[in-house]
Write a protein that holds these residues in place. Sequence first.
Motif, PDB file in Angstrom:
ATOM      1  N   SER A 170      -0.240  -6.239  -6.104  1.00 34.70           N
ATOM      2  CA  SER A 170       0.289  -5.384  -7.164  1.00 34.70           C
ATOM      3  C   SER A 170       1.121  -4.242  -6.596  1.00 34.70           C
ATOM      4  O   SER A 170       2.197  -3.905  -7.122  1.00 34.70           O
ATOM      5  CB  SER A 170      -0.853  -4.826  -8.015  1.00 34.70           C
TER       6      SER A 170
ATOM      7  N   GLU B  37      10.962  -1.029  -7.087  1.00 37.66           N
ATOM      8  CA  GLU B  37      11.616   0.255  -6.861  1.00 37.66           C
ATOM      9  C   GLU B  37      12.689   0.181  -5.785  1.00 37.66           C
ATOM     10  O   GLU B  37      13.760   0.776  -5.924  1.00 37.66           O
ATOM     11  CB  GLU B  37      10.562   1.302  -6.460  1.00 37.66           C
TER      12      GLU B  37
ATOM     13  N   THR C 157       5.674   9.978  -8.253  1.00 33.00           N
ATOM     14  CA  THR C 157       6.003   8.575  -8.466  1.00 33.00           C
ATOM     15  C   THR C 157       6.317   7.911  -7.126  1.00 33.00           C
ATOM     16  O   THR C 157       6.546   8.579  -6.109  1.00 33.00           O
ATOM     17  CB  THR C 157       7.205   8.432  -9.396  1.00 33.00           C
TER      18      THR C 157
ATOM     19  N   SER D  41       4.469  -5.449  -5.434  1.00 31.00           N
ATOM     20  CA  SER D  41       5.358  -5.677  -6.579  1.00 31.00           C
ATOM     21  C   SER D  41       5.991  -4.365  -7.030  1.00 31.00           C
ATOM     22  O   SER D  41       7.173  -4.321  -7.401  1.00 31.00           O
ATOM     23  CB  SER D  41       4.571  -6.311  -7.733  1.00 31.00           C
ATOM     24  N   GLU D  42       5.231  -3.273  -6.998  1.00 34.44           N
ATOM     25  CA  GLU D  42       5.782  -1.968  -7.371  1.00 34.44           C
ATOM     26  C   GLU D  42       6.869  -1.529  -6.395  1.00 34.44           C
ATOM     27  O   GLU D  42       7.912  -1.000  -6.802  1.00 34.44           O
ATOM     28  CB  GLU D  42       4.661  -0.926  -7.406  1.00 34.44           C
TER      29      GLU D  42
END
Length: 219
Positions: free
Chosen positions: A153, A161, A45, A156-157
Amino acid sequence: MVGRFASRLASRLAAGLALAVLLGTTLVLAGLSPAQAACTCQDKTLGDHATAADAVFSGTVRESRNAEPEGGGGAGGGGRAQRQVVHVVDVETVWQEDGTVVTDTVRVSSPRAESACGLGDIEPGTEFVFFAKARENGFQAAKCGGSRPLTTSFESEVVAELGDGRAVVPDDERPPVELTPLDTSAPGSVTRAAAPGAALVIVGLLGLVLVRFARSRRA
């Protein structure tokens, strides 16, 4: 007879040819070095990548340069060494810097070969997000560490986080470190420190003598 013999000969030749092809393919596959094998990254992740990284930042790659190979591949070095490329990056946003400081311009090294899970040659002007390890002369990053080109995108992740991050502070604009001066004068002597207490004792004794003297006169 001649036809039967020719048929058997053709069958044996075909079998031998098939065996030779099979053996050749096996030898070729066995001779592949790890650097020639395809890069295979473990499924992790974004949080895992951030935990493993010393710094997470985005920036624009100004240029890429060849560097000395790692693993002793220089003059007199033994074994195969991985060719390295160093990316000069103008940092824009910093999300994380654990035990290190990300300045406005940093150098990020990586294996040149993408088969070695390196970032390869990055086109100048490309915006990139680096999940990097601190090194003596900059940072080290690889494809399997989470580094990749910056997109809306992906940004944004990262923000989801690690938060919004901050703009990098140029070296000449960093506030100076303020040091609190320490009192280096010599400590007072024991006699000087005990003087106030001794004076109080003397005053008390004189008071006691005066009280007794007054009582004796009344008697």
